[in-house]
Scaffold this active site. Sequence first.
Site, PDB file in Angstrom:
ATOM      1  N   LYS A   1      -7.018  -5.033  -2.918  1.00 32.53           N
ATOM      2  CA  LYS A   1      -7.780  -5.535  -1.764  1.00 32.53           C
ATOM      3  C   LYS A   1      -8.684  -4.440  -1.243  1.00 32.53           C
ATOM      4  O   LYS A   1      -8.425  -3.256  -1.456  1.00 32.53           O
ATOM      5  CB  LYS A   1      -6.823  -6.014  -0.675  1.00 32.53           C
ATOM      6  CG  LYS A   1      -5.891  -4.918  -0.178  1.00 32.53           C
ATOM      7  CD  LYS A   1      -4.859  -5.442   0.773  1.00 32.53           C
ATOM      8  CE  LYS A   1      -3.981  -4.327   1.285  1.00 32.53           C
ATOM      9  NZ  LYS A   1      -4.684  -3.262   1.984  1.00 32.53           N
TER      10      LYS A   1
ATOM     11  N   CYS B   1      -1.892  -2.787   7.635  1.00 32.82           N
ATOM     12  CA  CYS B   1      -1.797  -3.704   6.487  1.00 32.82           C
ATOM     13  C   CYS B   1      -0.499  -4.504   6.461  1.00 32.82           C
ATOM     14  O   CYS B   1      -0.509  -5.674   6.065  1.00 32.82           O
ATOM     15  CB  CYS B   1      -2.035  -2.933   5.197  1.00 32.82           C
ATOM     16  SG  CYS B   1      -3.763  -2.385   5.081  1.00 32.82           S
TER      17      CYS B   1
ATOM     18  N   ASP C   1       0.790  -1.240   0.000  1.00 34.93           N
ATOM     19  CA  ASP C   1       0.000   0.000   0.000  1.00 34.93           C
ATOM     20  C   ASP C   1       0.828   1.299   0.000  1.00 34.93           C
ATOM     21  O   ASP C   1       0.512   2.226   0.753  1.00 34.93           O
ATOM     22  CB  ASP C   1      -0.951   0.025   1.213  1.00 34.93           C
ATOM     23  CG  ASP C   1      -1.965  -1.108   1.184  1.00 34.93           C
ATOM     24  OD1 ASP C   1      -1.931  -1.920   0.244  1.00 34.93           O
ATOM     25  OD2 ASP C   1      -2.790  -1.182   2.119  1.00 34.93           O
TER      26      ASP C   1
HETATM   27  C1  VGL Z   1      -4.643   0.612   5.741  1.00 38.65           C
HETATM   28  C2  VGL Z   1      -6.264   1.446   7.114  1.00 38.65           C
HETATM   29  C3  VGL Z   1      -7.201   1.332   6.123  1.00 38.65           C
HETATM   30  C4  VGL Z   1      -3.207   0.238   5.553  1.00 38.65           C
HETATM   31  C5  VGL Z   1      -5.581   0.472   4.722  1.00 38.65           C
HETATM   32  O1  VGL Z   1      -2.741   0.180   4.392  1.00 38.65           O
HETATM   33  O2  VGL Z   1      -2.525  -0.006   6.576  1.00 38.65           O
HETATM   34  N1  VGL Z   1      -4.994   1.089   6.924  1.00 38.65           N
HETATM   35  N2  VGL Z   1      -6.850   0.835   4.928  1.00 38.65           N
END
Ligand code: VGL
Length: 204
Positions: A108, A153, A10
């Site tokens: 995702k 994540c 991410d």
């Molecule tokens: C994430 C919160 C919501 C992350 C993704 O990548 O850690 N955290 N969506």
Amino acid sequence: MADEALVVIDLQNDFCPGGALAVAGGDEIVPLVNDLIRHADHVVLTQDWHPAGHSSFASSHPGSQPFTMIDMPYGPQTLWPDHCIQGSLGSDFHSGLAWTKAELVIRKGFRPAIDSYSAFFENDRTTPTGLAAYLRERGIDTLTLVGLATDFCVAFSALDAVKHGFKTTVRLDACRGIDLNGSLETMLRRMRDAGVTLEDHLSD
Ligand code: VGL
Ligand code: ZN
């Protein structure tokens, strides 16, 4: 020789300073992640990829504030600001990320009713993303995880990776955390207890 993959979690605009769910110093890891990509045999990226109005957004629950918890059918869920909406600028990878070498991008969080922190299972802990089977079929058994956020994540992905039997290392110097109500300490302990190797090359 074991086949190894680098999994970059991410590293998207919304998790970097100026983004909708900015992680402090999130952009600082880009040069180091690029270095690790350059030296990796195989590279997999994950991309948080929510439809507008996703159930993990506080804005989808009238009266609820971001960073509070709610009960979902699959269990407790933190509510977030709207972020990483499919196709938005915020959902793009950081512009400095050397992503072209990636062999797979795993998206995702695209199911409206389920959030997904882990690269392997959604937050109901049963819906698979397909990543474990992909890696296994490719003969990859060793993973290094980097990216954002350490305590969400990255940590959920690392815990699921060891559950799946992958030899798993998290490079903490190539991660940054959100740290919500002590989540960073909690998740570092959970990863250590589960057998994830935590490496921090900055403090070597
Ligand atoms: C994430 C919160 C919501 C992350 C993704 O990548 O850690 N955290 N969506
Ligand atoms: Zn998300």
